[in-house]
Design an enzyme around this catalytic site. Structure first.
Site, short mmCIF file in Angstrom:
data_model
loop_
_atom_site.label_atom_id
_atom_site.label_comp_id
_atom_site.label_asym_id
_atom_site.label_seq_id
_atom_site.Cartn_x
_atom_site.Cartn_y
_atom_site.Cartn_z
N GLY A 36 0.81 -1.21 0.00
CA GLY A 36 0.00 0.00 0.00
C GLY A 36 0.85 1.26 0.00
O GLY A 36 2.08 1.22 0.00
N SER A 155 -7.03 5.19 12.80
CA SER A 155 -7.55 6.18 11.87
C SER A 155 -8.42 7.21 12.59
O SER A 155 -9.10 6.89 13.58
CB SER A 155 -8.40 5.44 10.83
N GLU A 157 -11.11 8.05 11.68
CA GLU A 157 -12.50 7.59 11.55
C GLU A 157 -13.04 7.05 12.87
O GLU A 157 -14.25 6.92 13.03
CB GLU A 157 -12.61 6.51 10.47
N TYR A 179 -16.03 0.93 8.95
CA TYR A 179 -14.57 1.03 9.00
C TYR A 179 -14.12 1.66 10.32
O TYR A 179 -13.21 1.18 11.00
CB TYR A 179 -14.07 1.86 7.81
N ARG A 214 -1.30 7.33 -3.52
CA ARG A 214 -2.63 7.13 -2.96
C ARG A 214 -3.49 6.35 -3.96
O ARG A 214 -3.37 6.57 -5.18
CB ARG A 214 -3.26 8.50 -2.68
N ARG A 221 -6.76 11.70 -4.94
CA ARG A 221 -6.08 11.15 -6.14
C ARG A 221 -7.01 11.17 -7.33
O ARG A 221 -6.58 11.42 -8.46
CB ARG A 221 -5.60 9.73 -5.83
N GLY A 241 -19.04 13.39 -5.15
CA GLY A 241 -20.09 13.52 -4.14
C GLY A 241 -20.02 14.89 -3.50
O GLY A 241 -19.96 15.91 -4.21
P1 GDP Z 1 -11.83 8.99 3.61
O1 GDP Z 1 -11.76 10.17 4.53
O2 GDP Z 1 -10.92 7.90 4.02
O3 GDP Z 1 -13.21 8.54 3.39
O4 GDP Z 1 -11.21 9.51 2.21
P2 GDP Z 1 -11.89 9.75 0.79
O5 GDP Z 1 -10.83 10.39 -0.06
O6 GDP Z 1 -12.51 8.52 0.24
O7 GDP Z 1 -13.07 10.80 1.08
C1 GDP Z 1 -12.80 12.07 1.62
C2 GDP Z 1 -14.05 12.92 1.58
O8 GDP Z 1 -14.36 13.25 0.23
C3 GDP Z 1 -15.30 12.22 2.15
O9 GDP Z 1 -15.95 13.15 2.99
C4 GDP Z 1 -16.15 11.94 0.92
O10 GDP Z 1 -17.55 11.99 1.22
C5 GDP Z 1 -15.76 13.09 0.03
N1 GDP Z 1 -16.01 12.85 -1.40
C6 GDP Z 1 -16.70 13.64 -2.24
N2 GDP Z 1 -16.75 13.10 -3.47
C7 GDP Z 1 -16.06 11.93 -3.42
C8 GDP Z 1 -15.75 10.93 -4.39
O11 GDP Z 1 -16.12 11.02 -5.56
N3 GDP Z 1 -15.00 9.88 -3.96
C9 GDP Z 1 -14.57 9.78 -2.68
N4 GDP Z 1 -13.81 8.72 -2.33
N5 GDP Z 1 -14.85 10.70 -1.73
C10 GDP Z 1 -15.60 11.77 -2.10
#
Ligand code: GDP
Length: 359
Positions: A36, A155, A157, A179, A214, A221, A241
């Site tokens: 990773g 984490s 989280e 998670y 990443r 990324r 999102g």
């Molecule tokens: P995480 O903190 O480990 O969940 O890292 P992520 O990179 O997956 O997500 C970070 C934040 O980006 C979260 O609050 C997601 O809801 C937001 N987000 C918005 N759009 C996206 C998307 O298209 N993909 C992901 N992975 N996260 C998104």
């Protein structure tokens, strides 16, 4: 078993055991999750520190390991100072045998299903791997003599919807994702084993950390890669999102330095690794697209598939303890990190274009 080409396996195994074993005075480290992002940076750091590094690789994981290629293609490193072994966190017997053979001084437990969004789709395997996998490993640690130093990457989280801002080592866990719940269980078990069995076991409680290595499904990324692809005409839009989501985003190699420092401390403990600064997803868009002279508002579209069922808010870390205890602090700025990732993705995508038929 060391991953080999099948030729002369017995002799190779014997040679490897010689190098793995106590005849060599170098310190030995085991890394779960070596393929990773963090695992590959940690392997580099430990090799530079003179360690023999043993990486645990899932048999089901891909045989292509792009983050380790530069090390596994180097004959002076691979099977000399870096060894990869097949083992599974679900298969305690193999893991135990390996650890008994290697007799590591340090174990860095980085493996786990690391995607928060995906954990809603596969909660059982997330918990089995992330929570129970850590407990199984702690059970092996308990029996090893001498007992190695053990680090688990926890984490942010685990804090979910925190009542305290910023979060530190004593902040109560209120996970809101499968998670987060699995990581909370694992984090508590590490502390319990430290106290009950006097293991040198530590939690590195990490806030989000990014780099060119990443995974491509993380929003950071995804943005830097998409910006590069849009610039080169390979993609026309970027579905996302919630772009107002906030995170405390640091730079992975900085955090890996922290992991190493934590296991060199005088006594085992838990430490938060974070920058202490919140950014929004839209900050990534501004910097990444801006660096390529693009206006992100022309390309980003909302896609409900990427909207989370639950998303932590106000997750921002207080790394005061790591600073005081380990002298640790992040070195790379947010902006410099985003630009590095964009530059990397531009280089990768340009190479891809060059390799297309007819070019
Ligand atoms: P995480 O903190 O480990 O969940 O890292 P992520 O990179 O997956 O997500 C970070 C934040 O980006 C979260 O609050 C997601 O809801 C937001 N987000 C918005 N759009 C996206 C998307 O298209 N993909 C992901 N992975 N996260 C998104």
């Amino acid at each position: 078993m060391d991953i080999g080409d099948g030729k002369g396996a017995a002799i190779q195994h014997w040679l490897v055991r010689q190098r793995m074993g106590s005849k060599n005075n170098s310190k030995r480290a085991v890394i779960t999750g070596i393929t990773g992002q963090d695992g590959s940076y940690l392997a580099e750091l430990l090799l530079a520190e003179g360690y023999l590094v043993h990486g645990i690789v899932r048999r089901s994981s891909r045989t292509v390991r792009p983050r380790l290629d530069h090390l596994t293609c180097d004959d002076s490193v691979y099977r000399q100072r870096l060894f990869l072994h097949y083992a599974d966190l679900e298969d305690l017997t193999t893991l135990r045998r390996l650890l008994v053979d290697i007799q590591p001084h340090e174990v860095y437990h980085l493996a786990g299903q690391s995607h928060v969004g995906v954990s809603f789709e596969i909660p059982e395997s997330t918990c089995d791997f992330t929570a129970m996998g850590t407990l199984r490993l702690l059970e092996v640690m308990r029996d090893l003599r001498p007992s190695p130093r053990f680090l688990h990457t926890s984490s942010s989280e685990i804090f979910g919807h925190p009542t305290v801002v910023p979060q530190h080592e004593e902040t109560p866990h209120v996970p809101i994702t499968p998670y987060g719940a699995a990581k909370s269980f694992a984090t508590n078990m590490v502390r319990i084993y430290r106290e009950a069995f006097e293991l040198f076991a530590c939690n590195a409680i990490c806030f989000n950390h990014e780099s060119p290595r990443r995974g491509e499904s993380f929003v950071t990324r995804k943005i830097t890669q998409s910006a590069a692809r849009i610039k080169l005409g390979l993609q026309t839009e970027l579905p996302l999102g919630n772009i107002d989501a906030q995170r405390d985003w640091g730079y992975a190699p900085d955090y890996v330095r922290g992991f190493f420092a934590l296991l060199q401390a005088d006594a085992p403990t838990d430490c938060v690794f974070a920058t202490g600064t919140l950014h929004r997803v839209r900050d990534w868009l501004e910097i990444a697209f801006g660096h390529l002279d693009l206006d992100w508002t022309e390309y980003v579209v909302f896609d409900s598939r990427f909207q989370r069922k639950a998303d932590p808010a106000r997750l921002v870390g207080d790394a005061g303890k790591a600073r005081r205890l380990l002298g640790w602090q992040p070195e790379k700025s947010f902006e410099a990190m985003v630009v590095e990732m964009v530059e990397h993705d531009m280089a990768v995508q340009r190479e891809l274009v060059r390799s297309l038929p007819g070019r």
